[in-house]
Design an enzyme around this catalytic site. Structure first.
Site, mmCIF file in Angstrom:
data_model
loop_
_atom_site.group_PDB
_atom_site.id
_atom_site.type_symbol
_atom_site.label_atom_id
_atom_site.label_comp_id
_atom_site.label_asym_id
_atom_site.label_seq_id
_atom_site.Cartn_x
_atom_site.Cartn_y
_atom_site.Cartn_z
ATOM 1 N N SER A 221 0.809 -1.222 0.000
ATOM 2 C CA SER A 221 0.000 0.000 0.000
ATOM 3 C C SER A 221 0.845 1.277 0.000
ATOM 4 C CB SER A 221 -0.957 -0.050 1.192
ATOM 5 O OG SER A 221 -1.847 1.012 1.165
ATOM 6 N N ASP B 193 -1.919 6.435 -3.364
ATOM 7 C CA ASP B 193 -0.854 5.655 -2.730
ATOM 8 C C ASP B 193 -0.454 4.530 -3.695
ATOM 9 O OD1 ASP B 193 -3.147 4.090 -2.439
ATOM 10 O OD2 ASP B 193 -2.527 3.265 -0.508
ATOM 11 N N ASP C 232 -1.063 1.395 -4.142
ATOM 12 C CA ASP C 232 -2.031 0.450 -4.704
ATOM 13 C C ASP C 232 -3.367 1.119 -5.027
ATOM 14 O OD1 ASP C 232 -2.594 0.793 -1.972
ATOM 15 O OD2 ASP C 232 -3.580 -1.155 -1.846
ATOM 16 N N ASP D 217 -5.842 2.467 -3.560
ATOM 17 C CA ASP D 217 -7.134 2.379 -2.872
ATOM 18 C C ASP D 217 -7.418 3.692 -2.141
ATOM 19 O OD1 ASP D 217 -5.160 1.934 -0.980
ATOM 20 O OD2 ASP D 217 -6.246 0.363 0.087
HETATM 21 MG MG MG Z 1 -3.375 1.505 -0.114
#
Ligand code: MG
Length: 438
Positions: free
Chosen positions: A93, A231, A233, A235
């Site tokens: 992440s 960020d 990834d 999300d």
């Molecule tokens: Mg993340």
């Protein structure tokens, strides 16, 4: 020390999180959710190594593994939901470059809830996962999850304004999705750091304000309506307004919550106890209700499901749109912000200026007796919210004392209408802890 933290397993690749561990974790999920399991990863240098081990583990336990390649976490989750199969994401992440992580996803697209992680950890530690006979091992399949995710998001909103948007994907997995989503919505898109690069040459994967100087500058120079940064990834999404000013994540959470409550004519919004009072203010003014949870996105998603919430999220740029996916989604956050701007005809800075302003202070103190602190807090503040530590609400602010589950510390959060009030509440938190711990 437990293997699974708030968001799956995390650690420095090849030191704390090894290929051997990834192999066994692949076996664990295939034991719990046999059949077909989808696997995707972020752009980190160690991601292909760990993903290959996870795929091998799944197959060795007798399930088929679907390799989705590099994808944002929510794209994998959306794929899992649509195909009603479990999934695994290899990502750390927002953590620094040397880290990686492994996170399990349910067939409904949500992250594994706490009790599911605990069950996984038991199987992992006792090595009671399945090992298939030689002629029953799984096979490797390939598929892709980018296009279905991109088109679902682009089709979920409807506006006919040509917004100018600057996108900073930080060389992470969002590079594959957010610029494309915006192009399909006929936006003028300027991408920075939108090439996949696991060395993260431009900035750390965590989109904190001090890392976003180029984004701020570019928004002003490009005369953009909005700037967004993800960020690693994707999300999470954080925003920069048309003047190049960083938008507080708490204010954005409040703005989105208000939008959902207004559109829905009421409803429940779920957020952790560490979230700013501005969320509650905005939601209640619009006729909705806030339900507080412990800190961590899986528990927010779980409570959203139980309470049939219309919206939820954390004060770190992680927003959850349950009609789309029961998980944080950075790509969806961007289009929803544009939808609000289109429907209200207001700029992002105007919209944010309408959100009540608070001052928040966060810190930590040493704490080696979590149980005692929790017990004493219950005695001292019976009327406080004890869902995660104790949150004591006052007319003009609140104080949260939260002993950590994984480290010998207690966190103090204090928020007030003024900076002085926040400081006063923070000191109160320190002295409460001192009186308990001696
Ligand atoms: Mg993340």
């Amino acid at each position: 020390m437990s293997l699974f933290g708030t968001n799956g397993v995390r650690g420095i690749a090849n030191e704390e999180l090894t290929a051997e561990m990834a192999l066994d974790l692949g076996r664990v999920i295939a034991t719990l959710k046999p059949g077909r399991i989808a696997v995707a990863c972020d752009t980190r240098l160690s991601s292909f190594m760990l993903k290959s081990a996870v795929l091998a583990g799944i197959m060795s336990a007798g399930s088929d593994a679907i390799d989705l390649g590099i994808a944002p976490t929510p794209a994998l989750q959306f794929y899992a939901k649509n195909n009603r199969i479990a999934g695994v994401v290899v990502t750390a992440s927002h953590n620094p470059r040397e880290y990686n992580g492994i996170k399990f996803v349910q067939e409904n697209g949500a992250e594994f809830f706490r009790e599911m992680d605990e069950e996984s950890e038991k199987i992992y530690n006792s090595k009671t996962f399945k090992i298939a006979r030689w002629n029953e091992v799984g096979t490797l399949l390939r598929d892709e999850c980018i296009e279905p995710y991109v088109s679902a998001i682009a089709e979920s909103v409807d506006f006919d304004k040509k917004f100018r948007v600057v996108v900073d994907c930080g060389n992470g997995a969002g590079s594959l999705t957010t610029p494309e989503i915006l192009k399909r919505l006929d936006c003028e898109v300027l991408g920075i750091n939108c090439n996949l690069d696991g060395r993260f040459p431009a900035r750390n994967p965590e989109p904190v304000e001090k890392e976003l100087g180029l984004l701020k500058k570019t928004v002003v120079e490009f005369r953009a309506d909005l700037g967004v940064a993800h960020d690693g990834d994707a999300d999470r999404a954080v925003f920069v307004d048309e003047k190049g000013e960083f938008v507080s994540e708490d204010a954005m959470l409040a703005l989105m919550a208000k939008h959902y409550v207004e559109k829905n004519g009421g409803g429940i919004v779920v957020t952790p106890v560490s979230s700013s009072r501005c969320v509650e203010d905005a939601v209640e003014e619009a006729g909705g209700e806030v339900v507080y949870t412990a800190v961590g996105s899986p528990v927010v998603a779980k409570v959203m499901m139980e309470k049939k919430a219309i919206f939820g999220g954390e004060g770190n740029g992680g927003l959850i749109f349950p009609e789309h996916l029961l998980a944080r989604d950075g790509g969806m956050s961007v289009v929803k912000v544009l939808e609000i701007m289109y429907e209200t005809g207001k700029s992002i800075s105007e919209l944010i200026s309408e959100i009540p302003k608070y001052y928040m202070l966060k810190g930590k103190v040493e704490c080696r007796n979590k149980e005692k602190v929790l017990r004493e807090l219950r005695k001292m503040f019976p009327d406080a919210n004890h869902v995660d530590g104790a949150r004591i609400d006052y007319e003009d602010g609140w104080l949260l004392i939260r002993p950590s589950g994984t480290e010998p510390i207690a966190r103090i959060y204090a928020e007030g209408k003024t900076k002085q009030r926040a400081e006063e509440l923070y000191r109160e938190g320190q002295s409460i802890l001192k009186s308990i711990l001696g």
